[in-house]
Design a protein around this motif. Structure first.
Motif, short mmCIF file in Angstrom:
data_model
loop_
_atom_site.label_atom_id
_atom_site.label_comp_id
_atom_site.label_asym_id
_atom_site.label_seq_id
_atom_site.Cartn_x
_atom_site.Cartn_y
_atom_site.Cartn_z
N ALA A 1 7.68 -3.18 5.14
CA ALA A 1 7.73 -3.76 3.80
C ALA A 1 7.17 -2.83 2.74
O ALA A 1 7.60 -2.86 1.59
CB ALA A 1 6.96 -5.08 3.79
N LEU A 2 6.21 -1.98 3.12
CA LEU A 2 5.54 -1.11 2.16
C LEU A 2 6.08 0.32 2.21
O LEU A 2 5.40 1.25 1.76
CB LEU A 2 4.03 -1.11 2.41
CG LEU A 2 3.33 -2.46 2.26
CD1 LEU A 2 1.84 -2.31 2.51
CD2 LEU A 2 3.58 -3.04 0.88
N ALA A 3 7.26 0.49 2.78
CA ALA A 3 7.94 1.80 2.77
C ALA A 3 7.09 2.89 3.38
O ALA A 3 7.03 4.01 2.88
CB ALA A 3 8.34 2.18 1.34
N GLY A 4 6.41 2.59 4.47
CA GLY A 4 5.69 3.63 5.20
C GLY A 4 4.20 3.67 4.96
O GLY A 4 3.51 4.45 5.60
N GLU A 5 3.67 2.82 4.08
CA GLU A 5 2.23 2.82 3.81
C GLU A 5 1.45 2.30 5.01
O GLU A 5 1.80 1.28 5.59
CB GLU A 5 1.94 1.96 2.59
CG GLU A 5 0.46 1.83 2.25
CD GLU A 5 -0.17 3.16 1.96
OE1 GLU A 5 -0.82 3.70 2.88
OE2 GLU A 5 0.01 3.68 0.85
N GLN A 6 0.39 3.01 5.39
CA GLN A 6 -0.43 2.59 6.51
C GLN A 6 -1.91 2.48 6.17
O GLN A 6 -2.70 2.01 6.98
CB GLN A 6 -0.27 3.56 7.69
CG GLN A 6 1.12 3.53 8.28
CD GLN A 6 1.28 4.45 9.48
OE1 GLN A 6 2.35 4.99 9.70
NE2 GLN A 6 0.25 4.65 10.24
N ASP A 7 -2.30 2.90 4.99
CA ASP A 7 -3.71 2.89 4.61
C ASP A 7 -4.10 1.49 4.13
O ASP A 7 -3.55 0.97 3.16
CB ASP A 7 -3.95 3.92 3.50
CG ASP A 7 -5.43 4.21 3.31
OD1 ASP A 7 -6.26 3.31 3.56
OD2 ASP A 7 -5.76 5.34 2.92
N LEU A 8 -5.07 0.89 4.82
CA LEU A 8 -5.51 -0.46 4.48
C LEU A 8 -6.06 -0.53 3.06
O LEU A 8 -6.00 -1.58 2.42
CB LEU A 8 -6.58 -0.93 5.48
CG LEU A 8 -6.09 -1.21 6.90
CD1 LEU A 8 -7.28 -1.36 7.84
CD2 LEU A 8 -5.23 -2.46 6.93
N ARG A 9 -6.59 0.56 2.57
CA ARG A 9 -7.17 0.56 1.22
C ARG A 9 -6.11 0.46 0.14
O ARG A 9 -6.43 0.20 -1.02
CB ARG A 9 -8.02 1.82 1.02
CG ARG A 9 -9.24 1.86 1.92
CD ARG A 9 -9.88 3.24 1.94
NE ARG A 9 -8.97 4.24 2.48
CZ ARG A 9 -9.30 5.51 2.65
NH1 ARG A 9 -10.52 5.93 2.33
NH2 ARG A 9 -8.43 6.37 3.15
N ASN A 10 -4.85 0.67 0.50
CA ASN A 10 -3.76 0.55 -0.45
C ASN A 10 -2.94 -0.71 -0.21
O ASN A 10 -1.79 -0.81 -0.64
CB ASN A 10 -2.84 1.77 -0.37
CG ASN A 10 -3.52 3.03 -0.86
OD1 ASN A 10 -4.41 2.97 -1.71
ND2 ASN A 10 -3.11 4.16 -0.33
N MET A 11 -3.51 -1.66 0.52
CA MET A 11 -2.83 -2.92 0.80
C MET A 11 -3.56 -4.06 0.10
O MET A 11 -4.25 -3.87 -0.87
CB MET A 11 -2.74 -3.14 2.32
CG MET A 11 -1.93 -2.10 3.05
SD MET A 11 -1.81 -2.46 4.81
CE MET A 11 -1.03 -0.96 5.41
N GLY A 12 -3.42 -5.26 0.61
CA GLY A 12 -4.03 -6.44 0.02
C GLY A 12 -3.00 -7.33 -0.64
O GLY A 12 -1.99 -6.87 -1.18
N GLY A 13 -3.25 -8.64 -0.60
CA GLY A 13 -2.39 -9.58 -1.28
C GLY A 13 -1.01 -9.75 -0.68
O GLY A 13 -0.08 -10.17 -1.37
N LEU A 14 -0.84 -9.44 0.59
CA LEU A 14 0.48 -9.52 1.21
C LEU A 14 0.78 -10.88 1.84
O LEU A 14 1.87 -11.11 2.35
CB LEU A 14 0.62 -8.44 2.29
CG LEU A 14 0.46 -6.99 1.84
CD1 LEU A 14 0.55 -6.05 3.03
CD2 LEU A 14 1.50 -6.63 0.79
N LYS A 15 -0.19 -11.77 1.80
CA LYS A 15 -0.04 -13.06 2.49
C LYS A 15 1.16 -13.85 1.98
O LYS A 15 1.95 -14.37 2.77
CB LYS A 15 -1.33 -13.87 2.31
CG LYS A 15 -1.29 -15.27 2.90
CD LYS A 15 -2.60 -16.00 2.66
CE LYS A 15 -2.54 -17.43 3.17
NZ LYS A 15 -3.81 -18.16 2.91
N LYS A 16 1.32 -13.92 0.65
CA LYS A 16 2.40 -14.73 0.09
C LYS A 16 3.75 -14.03 0.23
O LYS A 16 4.77 -14.68 0.42
CB LYS A 16 2.10 -15.02 -1.38
CG LYS A 16 0.92 -15.95 -1.59
CD LYS A 16 0.70 -16.23 -3.07
CE LYS A 16 -0.49 -17.16 -3.28
NZ LYS A 16 -0.73 -17.42 -4.73
#
Length: 700
Positions: free
Chosen positions: A356-371
């Protein structure tokens, strides 16, 4: 039907490997999934035969190695232990194959077929390993999964980190395999058989080596060295976190259902032999619990979503080895079985996030994906609750069984270390719940901490040999393993978080099935203390004893029974107390994660700054890779580029080989002069030869 179980995936490998480039993605992917589903159905039928009949099934295909006393048939055997394993490998493996259809769809037709051919071959070798009736047949599968791990981890071989990770896995596993081979040779020299039943019978005829360092202790320690390589235990665990460079479904297959469980299975398969070497069992338990604790502390601070799960796998494998070392073989296999469900679910869930994030794996660049990712979130949360050990999910039952057997275990050679082992196991359980829910809260809760899906993924050149452009420094400084799976095409889907999409059906269905398994799989091992019957333990126990049929073949052999482990229902009150403690620990870990990474992120940052040295130590994985590089790699490199390489390799080895070639060349040049092409010369040579032969006989 036994041979069909590994043969079906092998047939899929052959077709995709040789004609896959001419097939469409639908055909090559569908074929790979079809053969895995067919293998699962055959495994289910075979397993039902074992369950209903209560006996093992053996199939001898041909005599493989006939040489004097060494008579090795290529034989397959399924008993209760192998039944559990083949169902896990084919069932979980089939779901991972289906998931891969959607996850790898950006690949070209040829690469797509190559990927599925490797995946089928991996499953085939793992099934040979599990079904082998003797050590050499197991070793075929043992080496085969090592080869396939190299191919799959380095699938994107033009990406240097992936190629390096594949080589690292291959080399580290060869170290363990060296010990495995020596252990096999020692057993054959002593017992004159390499059949598992024959070795068990020979071991049972001897007294346990409680006060001596004997043959069985030496052989089992060598076999355990092989297990530490395959199952990533200290000191040979370093390859497994780097294996994250491969595609995410590969990580799920390696970590959940196949390769890393091979060492645990091998010890369980030789339970009678290991039970007669209590010193080895103490080493197994000690290494297992130390690995579990070390990996748990490292996982607490990692920022790459797949690396957190990788160290979680190392830690859970440590739990399984703790069970093996305590003689609780059924409990260890029970945890292997439940772990396959929730760890495959967690890895595939992380793949859905990366997708979904086009290859992003760093947790520090995530958040708010629940909805935005509801299916991924709820299935991932189910796996996190299961691995944390929250009742009544599957991880609770298997982990609690290991901790209970550790607490109630017997002393080894006079050393009663079970309270210490249990305490370390409880601390590790706390760490597991903490770092798993840290991952959940950082990835799915709160607000997006990045406007766009971080950086573009690592570029992959389509032209063979094309140079890979340099990566932008700041973007990848904390991303040791970035999936190349979806490239720039999918970057637009998540641009500024506006078009995040949940997993497509081919990925969502395996997630849902695995989530259901993570909930219900543990109910076959409900302990007696809460009115269960622990059916899986009852089912598996015959696999850890000398079969009565094998014992009847040598009526004169004095069988020495291994003391049975304490029955779990002997002390219901104590078991319920320990169960309550482990449950409380799980909720405590979740609470810690909630406070630091959901309610008060500033507090976690303050803790990292306050204990900066410890944080740096854990973030850099205790500098084990750097220590290995300084102590092993660099000295060998130095010797290789100086006297050793020039003197031994070039001067002696290459000199000898080149000398043989020069000698043959010089001799052939002399003989070539005799080949003139003149018929008269050849006739004269024949006449002279006849005269010489006649002269010799007349002279005699």
């Amino acid at each position: 039907m036994l041979v069909l179980i590994p043969l079906l995936p092998f047939a899929g490998f052959v077709i995709n490997a040789f004609v896959g480039r001419r097939l469409s993605k639908t055909v090559s992917g569908g074929l790979a999934c079809l053969v895995m589903v067919a293998a699962f159905l055959v495994a289910a039928i075979t397993g039902w035969t074992v369950i209903s009949g209560g006996h093992a099934i053996e199939q001898t295909l041909f005599t493989w190695l006939p040489s004097g006393d060494l008579q090795i048939p290529f034989a397959l055997r399924v008993d209760p232990l192998a039944t559990v394993m083949i169902l896990v490998v084919t069932g979980i493996g089939a779901l991972i194959h289906v998931y891969s259809i959607g996850y790898m769809h950006e690949e070209t037709d040829g690469e797509y077929a190559r990927y599925f051919s490797y995946l089928n071959l991996f499953a085939s070798f793992m099934l040979v390993l599990v079904l082998g009736a003797n050590f050499p047949v197991m070793f075929i599968g043992w080496e085969g999964v090592g080869l396939c791990s190299y191919l799959l981890i380095g699938f994107w071989f033009r990406k240097k980190p992936a190629a390096d990770a594949g080589k690292k896995a291959f080399v580290v596993n060869r170290i363990g395999d060296f010990g495995f081979i020596l252990g096999m040779l020692l057993l054959f020299a002593s017992f004159h058989t390499l059949d598992f039943q024959g070795v068990a019978l020979a071991a049972a005829a001897r007294a346990p080596e409680t006060a001596t360092f004997g043959l069985m202790t030496a052989a089992t320690l060598l076999l355990f060295l092989g297990a530490t390589g395959k199952s990533a235990q200290i000191p040979l665990y370093v390859w497994l976190p780097d294996a994250m460079e491969g595609p995410t479904p590969v990580s799920a297959l390696i970590h959940a259902a196949t390769m890393v469980t091979a060492g645990v299975y091998m010890i369980a398969r030789n339970a009678v032999l290991f039970s007669h070497a209590p010193t080895t069992l103490a080493v197994v338990a000690g290494i297992g619990v130390a690995t579990a604790l070390m990996a748990g502390t490292i996982g607490l601070v990692q920022n790459d979503i797949k690396r957190v799960l990788a160290y979680s796998t190392v830690s859970q494998l440590g739990y399984m080895f703790l069970a093996m070392g305590m003689g609780a073989y059924a409990a260890g296999i029970f945890h292997l079985y439940t772990h396959a469900f929730f760890k495959a679910l967690l890895f595939l869930g992380s793949g859905a996030v990366i997708h979904a994030l086009a290859g992003e794996q760093d947790l520090r660049n995530m958040g708010g994906l629940k909805k935005a990712l509801p299916v991924t979130y709820w299935t991932f949360l189910t796996g996190a609750i299961a691995i944390a050990g929250v009742p009544p999910l599957s991880g609770f039952f298997s982990k609690d069984e290991i901790l209970f057997r550790t607490f109630t275990g017997t002393a080894v050679n006079g050393w009663n270390g079970r309270p210490l082992l249990w305490l370390i196991g409880i601390v590790t359980s706390l760490l597991t719940a903490t770092y798993m829910f840290r991952l959940v809260f950082m990835a799915f809760h709160g607000e997006r901490r990045h406007d766009a899906p971080a950086a573009p993924v690592r570029p992959e050149e389509e032209e063979p040999g094309a140079p890979v452009p340099p990566l932008p420094g700041p973007v990848y400084s904390d991303l040791p393993a970035v999936d190349r799976t979806h490239g720039a095409t999918h970057a637009s889907h998540a641009h500024e978080g506006a078009h995040l999409h949940d997993a497509p059906p081919s990925m969502a269905i395996p997630l849902i099935v695995l989530a259901i398994g993570s909930i219900v799989a543990g109910f076959i091992g409900v302990p007696h203390a809460i009115w269960g019957s622990n059916r899986i333990e009852t089912f598996l126990d015959p696999s850890f004893e000398v079969s009565r049929e094998a014992a009847a073949t040598e009526p004169g052999a004095p069988l020495v029974d291994v003391p049975p482990a304490a029955e779990p229902h002997e002390d219901t009150g104590r078991e319920l107390t320990l169960m309550a403690v482990s449950t409380g620990i799980a909720f405590a870990g979740i609470g810690i994660a909630m406070y630091f990474w959901l309610r008060n992120r500033a507090a976690s940052d303050r803790m990292a700054r306050r204990f900066a040295a410890l944080h740096r130590l854990l973030l850099n994985k205790y500098y084990v890779d750097e220590i290995y590089d300084a102590a092993v790699v660099q000295p060998i490199r130095l010797l290789s580029t100086s006297g050793l390489w020039k003197g031994v390799d070039v001067g002696i080895i290459d000199g000898a080989v080149n000398g043989v070639g020069l000698s043959v060349g010089a001799g052939s040049r002399g003989l070539r002069r005799a080949q003139t092409g003149s018929v008269r010369t050849y006739a004269a040579s024949l006449f002279l030869g006849v005269v010489l032969i006649l002269g010799w006989y007349l002279w005699r």
